[in-house]
Design a protein around this motif. Structure first.
Motif, PDB file in Angstrom:
ATOM      1  N   LYS A   2       0.827  -1.199   0.000  1.00 19.03           N
ATOM      2  CA  LYS A   2       0.000   0.000   0.000  1.00 19.03           C
ATOM      3  C   LYS A   2       0.862   1.249   0.000  1.00 19.03           C
ATOM      4  O   LYS A   2       1.926   1.296   0.626  1.00 19.03           O
ATOM      5  CB  LYS A   2      -0.917   0.011   1.230  1.00 19.03           C
ATOM      6  CG  LYS A   2      -2.072  -0.987   1.162  1.00 19.03           C
ATOM      7  CD  LYS A   2      -2.962  -0.838   2.372  1.00 19.03           C
ATOM      8  CE  LYS A   2      -4.146  -1.790   2.306  1.00 19.03           C
ATOM      9  NZ  LYS A   2      -5.027  -1.654   3.491  1.00 19.03           N
ATOM     10  N   TYR A   4      -0.274   4.075   1.195  1.00 16.03           N
ATOM     11  CA  TYR A   4      -0.904   4.972   2.159  1.00 16.03           C
ATOM     12  C   TYR A   4      -1.089   4.257   3.487  1.00 16.03           C
ATOM     13  O   TYR A   4      -1.020   3.026   3.584  1.00 16.03           O
ATOM     14  CB  TYR A   4      -2.255   5.454   1.624  1.00 16.03           C
ATOM     15  CG  TYR A   4      -3.241   4.333   1.365  1.00 16.03           C
ATOM     16  CD1 TYR A   4      -4.106   3.872   2.355  1.00 16.03           C
ATOM     17  CD2 TYR A   4      -3.291   3.708   0.120  1.00 16.03           C
ATOM     18  CE1 TYR A   4      -4.993   2.848   2.121  1.00 16.03           C
ATOM     19  CE2 TYR A   4      -4.178   2.680  -0.128  1.00 16.03           C
ATOM     20  CZ  TYR A   4      -5.034   2.257   0.879  1.00 16.03           C
ATOM     21  OH  TYR A   4      -5.906   1.216   0.645  1.00 16.03           O
ATOM     22  N   THR A   5      -1.339   5.055   4.530  1.00 15.16           N
ATOM     23  CA  THR A   5      -1.609   4.527   5.870  1.00 15.16           C
ATOM     24  C   THR A   5      -2.880   5.179   6.398  1.00 15.16           C
ATOM     25  O   THR A   5      -3.029   6.399   6.307  1.00 15.16           O
ATOM     26  CB  THR A   5      -0.443   4.838   6.829  1.00 15.16           C
ATOM     27  OG1 THR A   5       0.773   4.336   6.271  1.00 15.16           O
ATOM     28  CG2 THR A   5      -0.678   4.205   8.192  1.00 15.16           C
ATOM     29  N   LEU A   7      -5.041   6.440   9.399  1.00 17.82           N
ATOM     30  CA  LEU A   7      -4.732   6.920  10.745  1.00 17.82           C
ATOM     31  C   LEU A   7      -6.000   7.073  11.580  1.00 17.82           C
ATOM     32  O   LEU A   7      -6.941   7.750  11.166  1.00 17.82           O
ATOM     33  CB  LEU A   7      -4.013   8.272  10.678  1.00 17.82           C
ATOM     34  CG  LEU A   7      -2.715   8.339   9.862  1.00 17.82           C
ATOM     35  CD1 LEU A   7      -2.202   9.775   9.832  1.00 17.82           C
ATOM     36  CD2 LEU A   7      -1.667   7.413  10.440  1.00 17.82           C
ATOM     37  N   ASP A  11      -3.618   7.619  16.553  1.00 25.14           N
ATOM     38  CA  ASP A  11      -2.416   7.669  15.706  1.00 25.14           C
ATOM     39  C   ASP A  11      -2.043   9.116  15.377  1.00 25.14           C
ATOM     40  O   ASP A  11      -0.863   9.487  15.389  1.00 25.14           O
ATOM     41  CB  ASP A  11      -2.642   6.894  14.405  1.00 25.14           C
ATOM     42  CG  ASP A  11      -2.960   5.434  14.644  1.00 25.14           C
ATOM     43  OD1 ASP A  11      -2.378   4.858  15.583  1.00 25.14           O
ATOM     44  OD2 ASP A  11      -3.785   4.873  13.896  1.00 25.14           O
ATOM     45  N   ASP A 180      -2.638   9.009   5.372  1.00 22.68           N
ATOM     46  CA  ASP A 180      -1.291   9.528   5.098  1.00 22.68           C
ATOM     47  C   ASP A 180      -0.821   8.869   3.813  1.00 22.68           C
ATOM     48  O   ASP A 180      -0.661   7.645   3.753  1.00 22.68           O
ATOM     49  CB  ASP A 180      -0.365   9.181   6.262  1.00 22.68           C
ATOM     50  CG  ASP A 180       1.030   9.768   6.081  1.00 22.68           C
ATOM     51  OD1 ASP A 180       1.278  10.403   5.035  1.00 22.68           O
ATOM     52  OD2 ASP A 180       1.878   9.583   6.976  1.00 22.68           O
TER      53      ASP A 180
END
Length: 486
Positions: A2, A4-5, A7, A11, A180
């Motif tokens: 991926k 992206y993350t 959140l 976080d 993110d």
């Protein structure tokens, strides 16, 4: 992997605290001052460091971080508030870094009013009009009412996402997750933990393989009044007196009612229109109406199929949810099979949902494909047709053929055959759509100006010659042709 993350709130808070700590440590300043600096530079640590080490004094002046007091307070027991001008004991007077004295009540009212005005409170300055000293979160926590403290904290949290170029909130209603995103990755498609899929770049729903510009034009066209005007132009004429549009499915001469009768062919069958048309009086206006009507019919063709696949996707999502919450457990009990071995059914439905999304946006792509690019259009329609045929076979199998096993009284020998068939259709359909997506993202570059038209036409003729009953073989032909082009 991926790009992206996702959140969660904890976080975001953790990252925010880490950034404040890093700046505070490197620059040897308080955490409150570090937070003010980061907000001013949109939470970019590198920008804070670059500006600070280039000219610390200029940064302090622009941000409002004073290193010494502007006003030196006297040693008197009482001081005058700069807002209400009442005198108070020194312990009832508070100042920011600048030293301007204000009473607790005036500070509290000033802070509360600014917080309730919106996120601008994050850049709060001293109440003195001539002073630019920043007011940090320490004074907010000391002087603001409880509800206003919570608002300020929410504004601060949201600013960390909204002011940062690498992060965005998920646009789904009610979702509080943020994303993110790693710059430089190939696809902008993002899948949030709330199950909403969207495009990072334009924040519309995920629309691969169509680019953001096409999606924007398509959405605007769908919502614009221009299509209504096209319909009116194509299907009506203005009244000669009031100028209101009049719809009639036969010729209209738009002459006065009193001028009609038996000599004109009757009140409802005026022959003046036909006579004038034969003389060429209506050629230009009719040509314009015909063009508008054709344009509207073309748009309707693509929109109806776009909307139909959207509806089918929504139904597939509902069916997937019912499968996961009700039918899988039932199938597990009936056929004495662990749910972990029924993942092939869930995977089939997930593939159907994704394919409906892709297929929906291919109709927007087709609408904006230039009419004169016949070779590209033929190749596009061939790939789209192959993918759609594969999807319909998969959807039919997952929706209809599965029902007999859900309604069965006990284990069935045919269930293993069904497993093989559904898994195979899932794989084949996935390949069809990967070919389609790849081709559209490449701008149908496989089509060359010399041989593409004949190549695609011959491929289509080969598929047609096999007949509708052999779409599986046609799919294989399309697949091998595509791979050969690659």
């Amino acid at each position: 992997m991926k790009s992206y993350t996702v959140l969660k709130e904890e976080d975001i808070l953790h990252r925010q605290e880490d950034d404040v700590t890093r700046v505070s440590t490197v620059l040897s300043i308080s955490r409150v001052a570090a937070s003010i600096l980061l907000r001013h530079y949109n939470w970019s640590i590198s920008k804070v460091h670059d500006a600070w080490f280039a000219d610390e004094d200029a940064v302090r002046k622009s941000v409002g971080l004073l290193d010494k007091q502007v006003v030196q307070l006297s040693n008197a027991r009482e001081l005058t508030c700069g807002i209400c001008f009442d005198t108070f004991p020194c312990d009832k007077i508070i100042s920011a870094a600048c030293g301007h004295p204000f009473c607790n009540t005036c500070w509290s009212g000033y802070i509360s009013t600014t917080i309730n005005d919106g996120p601008g409170c994050l850049m709060l300055r001293c109440p003195d009009p001539s002073c630019q000293a920043s007011v940090g979160q320490d004074m907010i926590n000391l002087l603001a009412p409880g509800g206003d403290k919570d608002k300020y904290s929410r504004y601060l949290l949201r600013s960390y996402i909204e002011d940062n170029r690498k992060t965005k909130w998920c646009p789904a209603p009610g979702c509080e997750y943020a994303i993110d995103f790693a710059a430089g990755s190939g696809s902008f498609d993002v899948s949030c933990l709330c199950s909403h899929n969207f495009c990072w770049n334009c924040v519309e729903e995920a629309h691969r393989p169509v680019d953001c510009g096409t999606v924007t034009k398509w959405i605007l066209k769908n919502s614009a009044e221009s299509e209504n005007m096209n319909w009116i132009l194509a299907n009506s004429k203005p009244c000669p007196k009031c100028k209101r549009p009049i719809e009639k499915n036969q010729g209209l001469c738009i002459g006065a009612w009193s001028d009609h009768g038996e000599r004109t062919g009757g009140f409802y069958a005026c022959n003046r229109y036909e006579a004038a048309k034969q003389e060429g009086a209506y050629d230009e206006s009719e040509r314009r109406r015909e063009m508008a009507k054709n344009s509207l019919e073309r748009y309707t063709h693509y929109y109806e199929r776009w909307a139909s696949n959207q509806s089918s996707r929504q139904k597939a999502l509902a069916d997937l949810h019912q499968m996961q919450t009700v039918h899988l457990e039932k199938l597990s009990d009936i056929h004495c099979t662990p749910e972990s071995q029924l993942k092939f059914i869930t995977e089939a439905w997930l593939q159907i949902v994704e394919c409906r999304r892709v297929l929906k946006w291919t109709y927007a792509y087709g609408f904006y494909l230039h009419e004169h690019e016949q070779a590209k259009r033929q190749f596009f329609e061939y790939l789209q047709g192959e993918a759609e045929s594969g999807l319909e076979r998969l959807h039919q199998c997952a929706e209809k053929e599965l029902q007999q096993f859900i309604a069965a009284d006990g284990p069935s020998k045919e269930f293993d055959e069904f497993r093989t068939k559904l898994a195979g259709l899932t794989s084949v359909t996935k390949n069809y759509f990967e070919n389609l997506v790849r081709a559209l993202e490449n701008g149908l570059a496989d089509v060359d100006s010399h041989g593409a038209c004949s190549k695609t036409t011959s491929s289509k003729n080969a598929v047609v010659s096999k007949g509708k009953g052999s779409k599986g073989k046609g799919g294989k032909t399309g697949g091998s042709s595509k791979n050969g082009d690659d």
